[in-house]
Design a protein around this motif. Sequence first.
Motif, short mmCIF file in Angstrom:
data_model
loop_
_atom_site.label_atom_id
_atom_site.label_comp_id
_atom_site.label_asym_id
_atom_site.label_seq_id
_atom_site.Cartn_x
_atom_site.Cartn_y
_atom_site.Cartn_z
N THR A 1 -38.13 35.52 8.42
CA THR A 1 -36.79 35.00 8.20
C THR A 1 -36.48 34.06 9.35
OG1 THR A 1 -36.12 37.05 7.15
CG2 THR A 1 -34.37 35.59 7.90
N ARG A 2 -36.14 32.85 9.01
CA ARG A 2 -35.78 31.90 10.06
C ARG A 2 -34.33 32.11 10.46
NH1 ARG A 2 -39.03 26.99 10.94
NH2 ARG A 2 -40.97 27.45 9.90
N VAL A 3 -34.12 32.16 11.76
CA VAL A 3 -32.78 32.34 12.30
C VAL A 3 -32.46 31.14 13.17
CG1 VAL A 3 -31.36 33.77 13.83
CG2 VAL A 3 -33.01 34.84 12.30
N ASN A 4 -31.27 30.60 13.02
CA ASN A 4 -30.83 29.52 13.90
C ASN A 4 -30.35 30.19 15.18
OD1 ASN A 4 -29.60 27.45 15.25
ND2 ASN A 4 -28.10 27.00 13.65
N PRO A 5 -31.11 30.04 16.28
CA PRO A 5 -30.73 30.75 17.51
C PRO A 5 -29.33 30.39 18.00
CG PRO A 5 -32.78 29.53 17.83
CD PRO A 5 -32.30 29.24 16.46
N ARG A 6 -28.92 29.15 17.79
CA ARG A 6 -27.59 28.71 18.25
C ARG A 6 -26.49 29.47 17.53
NH1 ARG A 6 -23.37 28.35 19.42
NH2 ARG A 6 -22.10 26.66 20.21
N ALA A 7 -26.75 29.90 16.31
CA ALA A 7 -25.74 30.60 15.52
C ALA A 7 -25.55 32.05 15.97
CB ALA A 7 -26.11 30.56 14.04
N LEU A 8 -26.37 32.53 16.89
CA LEU A 8 -26.24 33.91 17.35
C LEU A 8 -25.06 34.12 18.27
CD1 LEU A 8 -30.01 34.71 17.96
CD2 LEU A 8 -28.57 35.42 16.04
N LEU A 9 -24.55 33.05 18.88
CA LEU A 9 -23.37 33.15 19.75
C LEU A 9 -22.30 32.20 19.23
CD1 LEU A 9 -24.86 33.06 23.38
CD2 LEU A 9 -23.98 35.03 22.15
N ASP B 1 -18.99 29.68 19.81
CA ASP B 1 -18.85 28.56 20.73
C ASP B 1 -18.40 28.99 22.13
OD1 ASP B 1 -19.68 26.77 18.83
OD2 ASP B 1 -17.65 26.21 18.20
N ALA B 2 -17.42 29.89 22.20
CA ALA B 2 -16.91 30.31 23.50
C ALA B 2 -17.97 31.06 24.30
CB ALA B 2 -15.66 31.19 23.33
N ASP B 3 -18.71 31.97 23.64
CA ASP B 3 -19.76 32.71 24.33
C ASP B 3 -20.91 31.80 24.73
OD1 ASP B 3 -18.43 35.15 24.19
OD2 ASP B 3 -19.31 35.64 22.23
N PHE B 4 -21.29 30.88 23.85
CA PHE B 4 -22.36 29.95 24.18
C PHE B 4 -21.99 29.13 25.40
CE2 PHE B 4 -24.86 26.10 23.93
CZ PHE B 4 -26.12 26.56 23.54
N SER B 5 -20.75 28.62 25.41
CA SER B 5 -20.29 27.81 26.54
C SER B 5 -20.27 28.63 27.83
CB SER B 5 -18.89 27.26 26.24
OG SER B 5 -18.43 26.48 27.31
N ALA B 6 -19.83 29.87 27.75
CA ALA B 6 -19.76 30.72 28.94
C ALA B 6 -21.15 30.97 29.51
CB ALA B 6 -19.07 32.04 28.61
N VAL C 1 -30.72 28.04 24.15
CA VAL C 1 -31.20 28.14 22.76
C VAL C 1 -32.61 28.75 22.74
CG1 VAL C 1 -31.93 26.78 20.75
CG2 VAL C 1 -29.73 26.33 21.83
N ASP C 2 -33.47 28.35 23.68
CA ASP C 2 -34.81 28.93 23.74
C ASP C 2 -34.75 30.43 24.07
OD1 ASP C 2 -36.01 26.56 23.10
OD2 ASP C 2 -36.73 26.12 25.12
N ALA C 3 -33.85 30.81 24.96
CA ALA C 3 -33.69 32.24 25.28
C ALA C 3 -33.21 33.02 24.07
CB ALA C 3 -32.74 32.41 26.46
N LEU C 4 -32.28 32.46 23.34
CA LEU C 4 -31.78 33.12 22.13
C LEU C 4 -32.88 33.23 21.08
CD1 LEU C 4 -28.26 31.47 21.86
CD2 LEU C 4 -28.75 33.84 22.46
N ALA C 5 -33.71 32.20 20.95
CA ALA C 5 -34.82 32.24 20.00
C ALA C 5 -35.80 33.34 20.39
CB ALA C 5 -35.52 30.89 19.94
N TYR C 6 -36.07 33.47 21.69
CA TYR C 6 -36.96 34.53 22.16
C TYR C 6 -36.39 35.91 21.81
CZ TYR C 6 -39.32 37.71 25.30
OH TYR C 6 -40.01 38.78 25.80
#
Length: 84
Positions: A24-32, A34-39, A61-66
């Motif tokens: 299953t492909r997951v968009n890593p950016r979608a795991l957080l 906007d506010a959490d990603f920015s933080a 994004v690479d860390a989230l993908a991992y």
Amino acid sequence: MPCRNLPPENPVPPPGATATMTATRVNPRALLGDADFSAVMHTILDNNPGVEPGMAGRILVDALAYLATAAATSGGPRTVPRGR
């Protein structure tokens, strides 16, 4: 020349395998959000002077993908023995 990093078209399951896994492909950016990603991105920037915001975003994004890959392929919780 075919890419060596791609799985074979008809993979052979290991002996004794009983479960079927589907990718299953997951968009890593979608795991957080906007506010959490920015933080988190700003934490990367604060702790690494000289890193550009674009690079900090790619690092995150690479860390989230991992993490997504590790969670998807984990066989469940494991106990790691401590040193003796």
